[in-house]
Design a protein around this motif. Structure first.
Motif, mmCIF file in Angstrom:
data_model
loop_
_atom_site.group_PDB
_atom_site.id
_atom_site.type_symbol
_atom_site.label_atom_id
_atom_site.label_comp_id
_atom_site.label_asym_id
_atom_site.label_seq_id
_atom_site.Cartn_x
_atom_site.Cartn_y
_atom_site.Cartn_z
ATOM 1 N N MET A 89 20.645 2.673 -2.646
ATOM 2 C CA MET A 89 20.201 1.347 -2.212
ATOM 3 C C MET A 89 18.762 1.103 -2.635
ATOM 4 S SD MET A 89 18.335 -0.425 0.328
ATOM 5 C CE MET A 89 18.310 0.309 1.960
ATOM 6 N N ASP A 90 18.492 -0.121 -3.048
ATOM 7 C CA ASP A 90 17.137 -0.506 -3.410
ATOM 8 C C ASP A 90 16.802 -1.812 -2.715
ATOM 9 O OD1 ASP A 90 15.154 -2.041 -5.526
ATOM 10 O OD2 ASP A 90 14.889 0.132 -5.575
ATOM 11 N N LYS A 91 15.594 -1.917 -2.188
ATOM 12 C CA LYS A 91 15.194 -3.176 -1.546
ATOM 13 C C LYS A 91 13.686 -3.288 -1.545
ATOM 14 C CE LYS A 91 14.579 -2.025 3.294
ATOM 15 N NZ LYS A 91 13.199 -2.520 3.316
ATOM 16 N N CYS A 92 13.246 -4.448 -1.160
ATOM 17 C CA CYS A 92 11.811 -4.699 -1.031
ATOM 18 C C CYS A 92 11.192 -3.676 -0.082
ATOM 19 C CB CYS A 92 11.593 -6.117 -0.503
ATOM 20 S SG CYS A 92 9.966 -6.414 0.209
ATOM 21 N N THR A 93 10.069 -3.107 -0.501
ATOM 22 C CA THR A 93 9.386 -2.101 0.316
ATOM 23 C C THR A 93 8.064 -2.613 0.867
ATOM 24 O OG1 THR A 93 8.264 -1.236 -1.630
ATOM 25 C CG2 THR A 93 10.369 -0.218 -1.038
ATOM 26 N N PHE A 94 7.812 -3.927 0.727
ATOM 27 C CA PHE A 94 6.511 -4.482 1.102
ATOM 28 C C PHE A 94 5.403 -3.783 0.306
ATOM 29 C CE2 PHE A 94 4.948 -7.590 4.125
ATOM 30 C CZ PHE A 94 3.590 -7.352 4.176
ATOM 31 N N CYS A 95 5.774 -3.323 -0.901
ATOM 32 C CA CYS A 95 4.844 -2.551 -1.725
ATOM 33 C C CYS A 95 4.205 -1.419 -0.924
ATOM 34 C CB CYS A 95 3.776 -3.451 -2.363
ATOM 35 S SG CYS A 95 4.433 -4.543 -3.649
ATOM 36 N N ALA A 126 6.480 10.577 -8.123
ATOM 37 C CA ALA A 126 7.834 10.521 -7.550
ATOM 38 C C ALA A 126 8.039 9.233 -6.751
ATOM 39 C CB ALA A 126 8.079 11.734 -6.648
ATOM 40 N N GLU A 127 7.037 8.854 -5.999
ATOM 41 C CA GLU A 127 7.151 7.626 -5.204
ATOM 42 C C GLU A 127 7.228 6.410 -6.120
ATOM 43 O OE1 GLU A 127 3.717 5.979 -3.105
ATOM 44 O OE2 GLU A 127 4.908 6.017 -1.281
ATOM 45 N N MET A 128 6.440 6.419 -7.170
ATOM 46 C CA MET A 128 6.434 5.292 -8.106
ATOM 47 C C MET A 128 7.796 5.145 -8.771
ATOM 48 S SD MET A 128 4.735 2.859 -9.527
ATOM 49 C CE MET A 128 5.303 1.744 -10.783
ATOM 50 N N GLU A 129 8.382 6.269 -9.157
ATOM 51 C CA GLU A 129 9.662 6.210 -9.870
ATOM 52 C C GLU A 129 10.793 5.741 -8.966
ATOM 53 O OE1 GLU A 129 10.199 10.103 -11.481
ATOM 54 O OE2 GLU A 129 8.699 9.824 -13.047
ATOM 55 N N LYS A 130 10.750 6.161 -7.720
ATOM 56 C CA LYS A 130 11.872 5.832 -6.835
ATOM 57 C C LYS A 130 11.712 4.477 -6.157
ATOM 58 C CE LYS A 130 12.955 10.577 -5.564
ATOM 59 N NZ LYS A 130 12.921 11.597 -4.501
ATOM 60 N N TYR A 131 10.497 4.165 -5.700
ATOM 61 C CA TYR A 131 10.337 2.998 -4.829
ATOM 62 C C TYR A 131 9.400 1.939 -5.396
ATOM 63 C CZ TYR A 131 12.143 6.581 -1.731
ATOM 64 O OH TYR A 131 12.894 7.584 -1.197
ATOM 65 N N VAL A 165 9.255 -12.247 -10.677
ATOM 66 C CA VAL A 165 8.868 -11.558 -11.908
ATOM 67 C C VAL A 165 7.815 -10.486 -11.624
ATOM 68 C CG1 VAL A 165 7.751 -11.889 -14.140
ATOM 69 C CG2 VAL A 165 9.456 -13.519 -13.358
ATOM 70 N N ALA A 166 6.835 -10.829 -10.786
ATOM 71 C CA ALA A 166 5.766 -9.875 -10.471
ATOM 72 C C ALA A 166 6.347 -8.630 -9.811
ATOM 73 C CB ALA A 166 4.734 -10.528 -9.552
ATOM 74 N N CYS A 167 7.267 -8.842 -8.874
ATOM 75 C CA CYS A 167 7.878 -7.715 -8.166
ATOM 76 C C CYS A 167 8.664 -6.831 -9.127
ATOM 77 C CB CYS A 167 8.789 -8.241 -7.056
ATOM 78 S SG CYS A 167 9.737 -6.960 -6.232
ATOM 79 N N LYS A 168 9.495 -7.465 -9.939
ATOM 80 C CA LYS A 168 10.314 -6.692 -10.878
ATOM 81 C C LYS A 168 9.460 -5.893 -11.850
ATOM 82 C CE LYS A 168 14.427 -7.514 -12.753
ATOM 83 N NZ LYS A 168 15.456 -6.857 -11.974
ATOM 84 N N ASN A 169 8.380 -6.506 -12.313
ATOM 85 C CA ASN A 169 7.537 -5.842 -13.300
ATOM 86 C C ASN A 169 6.751 -4.698 -12.674
ATOM 87 O OD1 ASN A 169 6.246 -5.691 -15.942
ATOM 88 N ND2 ASN A 169 4.426 -6.380 -14.863
ATOM 89 N N GLU A 170 6.161 -4.957 -11.527
ATOM 90 C CA GLU A 170 5.266 -3.970 -10.921
ATOM 91 C C GLU A 170 6.019 -2.748 -10.415
ATOM 92 O OE1 GLU A 170 2.199 -4.222 -11.118
ATOM 93 O OE2 GLU A 170 1.294 -2.958 -9.600
ATOM 94 N N ASN A 171 7.202 -2.975 -9.874
ATOM 95 C CA ASN A 171 7.944 -1.888 -9.237
ATOM 96 C C ASN A 171 9.047 -1.307 -10.119
ATOM 97 O OD1 ASN A 171 6.593 -2.026 -6.621
ATOM 98 N ND2 ASN A 171 7.561 -4.028 -6.442
ATOM 99 N N HIS A 172 9.137 -1.766 -11.349
ATOM 100 C CA HIS A 172 10.172 -1.293 -12.294
ATOM 101 C C HIS A 172 11.551 -1.330 -11.641
ATOM 102 C CE1 HIS A 172 6.868 -0.197 -14.861
ATOM 103 N NE2 HIS A 172 6.358 0.557 -13.907
ATOM 104 N N VAL A 173 11.873 -2.481 -11.113
ATOM 105 C CA VAL A 173 13.121 -2.647 -10.369
ATOM 106 C C VAL A 173 14.299 -2.495 -11.337
ATOM 107 C CG1 VAL A 173 14.433 -4.268 -8.951
ATOM 108 C CG2 VAL A 173 11.964 -4.155 -8.735
ATOM 109 N N PRO A 174 15.333 -1.757 -10.922
ATOM 110 C CA PRO A 174 16.479 -1.559 -11.830
ATOM 111 C C PRO A 174 17.102 -2.878 -12.256
ATOM 112 C CG PRO A 174 16.655 -0.121 -9.923
ATOM 113 C CD PRO A 174 15.499 -1.032 -9.667
ATOM 114 N N TRP A 175 17.758 -2.842 -13.396
ATOM 115 C CA TRP A 175 18.403 -4.026 -13.951
ATOM 116 C C TRP A 175 19.466 -4.531 -12.991
ATOM 117 C CZ3 TRP A 175 23.170 -5.789 -15.425
ATOM 118 C CH2 TRP A 175 23.186 -6.888 -16.301
#
Lengths: 73, 196
Positions: B116-122, B133-138, B21-31
């Motif tokens: 492609m989307d994946k964990c970026t180690f924040c 731009a970085e926030m929106e994409k990654y 949940v923390a990852c999805k919320n913080e990084n605005h991970v796509p649905w």
């Protein structure tokens, strides 16, 4: 004769097909991979302004805070 | 130099999914994409074990080896990142990854997958650090702020650890010692049960 002609042209096709192949960018594997990709080091900008040592210390301090055996004492 | 790693202590993981949940919320991970997910073995039975899994940021990453457009790279800190601008959505990295870390946001009739989307180690991506731009994409670049990935920092039991590999090993050694670790702790009997 037909079979030899076929083998010849097929061989030429395989030989020439490799000419269009590009070398893999092996620079993406080395220590400069991030620079090649256009990325910067995490300490490059604010708040560290290029101070890698400060960033390393901050990361180590934060990682060690995950150990509650030493944090609680 | 710090070599970044994740370590999930399966003894402590309670499958609360705070990390997910923390990852999805913080990084605005796509649905439809979970950069991090909790896998549970023997669910509901004796010997239940949970472990939080995301991109392992492999030292010799197979995704880097197979990418046809060289959009995946590894930083000197060991974090495997990629460029969504270069990504063509071929899916090779997904096929190559043994952990299923690369995910794609779209499903289409002709196999279009999206970027492609994946964990970026924040740690963001190749865009300028902490930029919009970085926030929106990654997602967020916490590493550039001097912080650790949010999944590990939000873990309720500190099962999931993140940071320099040496520090994590030190923490695990402390835990194993506190639990009364012995040479058999990591043996066959512990991992697979007593030999029959």
């Amino acid at each position: 004769m037909k079979i030899f002609r076929f083998i010849f042209f097929f061989g030429m096709f395989c030989f020439l097909a490799a000419c269009g192949d590009e070398d893999r960018d092996t620079r993406l594997y080395g220590p400069d991979a991030a620079k090649v990709a256009g990325d910067t080091a995490p300490w490059s900008n604010a708040p560290f302004h290029g101070n890698q040592l400060a960033w390393d210390h901050q990361q180590e301090k934060r990682a060690r805070l995950q150990n509650e055996y030493t944090r609680i004492r | 130099m710090a070599r970044m790693r994740f370590l999930c202590d399966a003894e402590r993981c309670i499958e609360c999914n705070s990390c997910t949940v923390a990852c999805k919320n913080e990084n605005h991970v796509p649905w439809g994409i979970n950069r991090r997910r909790v896998i549970t073995l023997n669910d509901g039975r004796e010997g239940e074990k949970s472990v939080s899994v995301a991109c392992m940021h492999c030292t010799d990453a197979p995704c880097i080896a197979v990418c046809p457009v060289n959009c995946i790279y590894q930083t000197p800190e060991g974090v495997v990142l990629h460029s969504k601008d270069k990504c063509i959505g071929c899916g090779y990295c997904f096929y190559a990854c043994p952990f299923g870390a690369p995910q794609f946001p779209q499903t289409g009739a002709f196999g279009q997958r999206g970027k492609m989307d994946k964990c970026t180690f924040c740690a963001g991506g190749p865009e300028p650090d902490r930029s919009q731009a970085e926030m929106e994409k990654y997602g967020r670049n916490r590493l550039a702020e001097g912080r650790l990935p949010l999944c590990a920092e939000m873990c309720s039991t500190k099962a999931l650890l993140a940071g320099d590999g040496d520090v994590l090993a030190d923490i695990m050694r402390t835990r194993v010692t506190a639990r009364g670790g012995n040479p058999e702790l990591w043996g066959w009997g512990t991992a697979y049960g007593p030999k029959k």
